[in-house]
Design an enzyme around this catalytic site. Structure first.
Site, mmCIF file in Angstrom:
data_model
loop_
_atom_site.group_PDB
_atom_site.id
_atom_site.type_symbol
_atom_site.label_atom_id
_atom_site.label_comp_id
_atom_site.label_asym_id
_atom_site.label_seq_id
_atom_site.Cartn_x
_atom_site.Cartn_y
_atom_site.Cartn_z
ATOM 1 N N GLU A 1 -18.624 16.996 1.064
ATOM 2 C CA GLU A 1 -17.456 16.524 0.321
ATOM 3 C C GLU A 1 -16.541 17.681 -0.075
ATOM 4 O O GLU A 1 -15.333 17.568 -0.006
ATOM 5 C CB GLU A 1 -17.954 15.774 -0.930
ATOM 6 C CG GLU A 1 -16.867 15.403 -1.915
ATOM 7 C CD GLU A 1 -16.414 13.962 -1.763
ATOM 8 O OE1 GLU A 1 -17.126 13.186 -1.110
ATOM 9 O OE2 GLU A 1 -15.354 13.632 -2.310
ATOM 10 N N ASP A 2 -17.140 18.788 -0.483
ATOM 11 C CA ASP A 2 -16.355 19.849 -1.124
ATOM 12 C C ASP A 2 -16.198 21.136 -0.314
ATOM 13 O O ASP A 2 -15.517 22.044 -0.746
ATOM 14 C CB ASP A 2 -17.005 20.238 -2.470
ATOM 15 C CG ASP A 2 -16.934 19.102 -3.475
ATOM 16 O OD1 ASP A 2 -16.094 18.207 -3.292
ATOM 17 O OD2 ASP A 2 -17.721 19.110 -4.440
ATOM 18 N N ASP B 1 -27.642 13.361 -9.908
ATOM 19 C CA ASP B 1 -26.281 13.895 -9.925
ATOM 20 C C ASP B 1 -25.562 13.442 -11.203
ATOM 21 O O ASP B 1 -24.963 14.229 -11.931
ATOM 22 C CB ASP B 1 -25.584 13.370 -8.657
ATOM 23 C CG ASP B 1 -24.100 13.664 -8.608
ATOM 24 O OD1 ASP B 1 -23.726 14.826 -8.830
ATOM 25 O OD2 ASP B 1 -23.324 12.730 -8.327
HETATM 26 MN MN MN Z 1 -22.460 16.032 -7.551
#
Ligand code: MN
Length: 497
Positions: A77-78, A139
């Protein structure tokens, strides 16, 4: 001090001395490298977050592939590293978990429409691999721990969502440890005033009760040993803050009727020992009427097993006891996740797990009705109702158990068995008595549905008392089609004139 994987490695080694610790270290370096230069809102290096997530999973005794997926969960994602890159390095099992989490995306609040869509995605991901949701919970727990770095409106939204959606799912999957963490961390931010009030009450009550409970603990432990039963562990468990809050609301905000703030938990080797210990306790102290619960013979729908009893204890004080084996205890704390402890390859063939998965699949299935159309608010409420309600068990005459929400009626029961039975039901026999279709069912009831094959369909009056979304959906569908037919008929008649 440089950030290192030492603590994480230590935690994994504690529960799994033979695990591939080098792979864990390698995954940490991999994630650290990928996130290099990124910072969290709090200003700390980004790697702190996936590391903390992995540590939460390690504390829960999760096997190494799940811990590693926790370390890598934000990488695609990042960063520039893709899921494909993770597959090449760590293999397809870990990559598919990371892909599952990435698909969930970061839930960004863009109005209720987007939100409901996100939830639906979550259920679909959960149904395909339940490990994904466990990583997502870890998370979320770390995000809640570091929530103060976010602006107030975001804080509140994430906290509310954790209370209303995440915690009930954790509860339904029997993952008590995560449920309690999600609830208590979110409670502080979602309802700061109420949360402070409960903390104050709790602190005072524990101060008063602690030494008393310790005394009872020692004397009970000795008594059980005298009777020749081994005690693996006996400890006081303190109710989590948010559960206490919910209970306080039920009892006019007073602690007087709350007897299980500290319960005494006794862990013994065998199931037969559980019943023997119950006998010893009842011989010593008088039980309160209606408070003996045999969740071993009749587990809760989330799989919880234990014996509970509340007794008039020393000096007339009321104390709750919870008696279980080690296996029951692990399952009570970790729920569906307990089974990975013994099941490294994560195949999950156990029947309990299959039952839980059936529930998750059904939930995902139901979300099909949820995602589109203009009635998002209504959909969201329906979903919350399905998750939130306390569950009861009702038996069919064949002895099958049907799991229903509290206050469910024979109509809900009928639809839970089959839509055909729901559509054609005309009456019910509850514990051998003929009862009306709007009668409230209770756990342990035996219910038999009387059907009339000639019945055309459900009665729309049922909407005033049904409790499950399945029943509501079917009755509504039918009411709608009846109305459409009626309108069509009028039109046709009009055309004939
Ligand atoms: Mn996370």
């Amino acid at each position: 001090m440089p950030i290192s994987a030492d603590k994480l490695i230590e935690k994994v080694r504690d529960h799994q001395p033979n695990a591939d610790l080098e792979l864990v270290r390698f995954a940490f370096d991999f994630a650290k490298e990928a996130h290099a230069g990124q910072k969290r809102k709090s200003g700390e290096p980004y790697i702190m977050h996936p590391l903390a997530t992995a540590e939460i999973l390690a504390d829960m005794k999760m096997p190494v592939p799940i811990v590693i997926a926790g370390l890598l969960h934000d990488v695609p994602e990042d960063t520039d590293v893709t899921v494909e890159g993770i597959r090449e390095t760590f293999g397809s099992d870990i990559a598919s978990m990371v892909a599952g989490i990435t698909k969930l995306g970061k839930i960004k609040y863009r109005g209720i429409e987007r939100y409901v869509e996100n939830l639906r995605k979550m259920f679909v991901a959960m149904a395909s691999d339940i490990r994904v949701i466990i990583i997502k919970f870890a998370d979320r727990i770390h995000n809640l721990r570091t929530l103060s770095a976010l602006p107030p409106h975001k804080r509140k939204r994430i906290a509310m969502e954790s209370l209303e959606i995440y915690a009930p799912i954790a509860n339904r999957l029997g993952i008590n440890e995560m449920r309690a963490l999600l609830e208590d961390l979110a409670f502080t931010h979602a309802m700061p005033k109420e949360s402070e009030w409960v903390s104050g009450l709790m602190e005072k009550a524990i101060k008063v009760k602690k030494s008393y409970v310790d005394r009872v603990k020692d004397s009970t432990g000795q008594e059980i040993k005298r009777e020749g039963i081994e005690v693996l562990d006996i400890h006081g468990r303190v109710k989590n803050r948010y559960s206490l809050y919910r209970k306080l609301l039920k009892y006019e905000r007073s602690m007087v009727q709350i007897h299980d703030l500290i319960a005494l938990r006794i862990i013994v080797p065998k199931m037969s020992d559980c019943y023997a210990v119950l006998g010893i306790i009842h011989q010593k102290w008088k039980p309160l009427k209606g408070r003996i619960k045999d969740y071993i013979a009749q587990p809760k729908p989330n799989g919880y097993r234990s014996l509970h009893t509340t007794v008039f204890c020393e000096d007339g004080e009321i104390v709750e006891f919870q008696i279980r084996t080690q296996e029951m205890h692990d399952e009570a704390e970790l729920g569906i996740a307990a089974h990975w402890q013994y099941d490294e390859d994560g195949k999950l063939a156990k029947p309990e797990v299959k039952k839980q998965m059936a529930w998750v699949k059904e939930l995902a299935e139901r979300q099909k009705f949820l995602h589109s159309g203009p009635n998002f608010e209504e959909s969201l409420e329906t979903l919350k109702i399905d998750l939130f309600q306390n569950r009861i068990f009702v038996f069919t005459p064949e002895g099958d158990v049907i799991d229903l929400p509290e206050d469910a009626t024979p109509v809900d029961f009928a639809y839970a068995i089959h839509s055909q039975i729901g559509d054609t039901c005309v009456g019910a026999r509850i514990n051998d008595h003929i009862m009306s279709l709007d009668t409230k069912l209770y756990s342990g009831d035996c219910c038999e549905i009387i059907v009339d094959k000639n019945r055309k369909g459900p009665n729309s009056d049922w909407l005033s008392f049904v409790k499950t979304s399945t029943a509501r959906h079917h009755v509504r569908q039918h009411a709608k089609s009846k109305l459409t037919r009626w309108i069509r008929n009028i039109k046709n008649e009009g055309g004939n004139n």
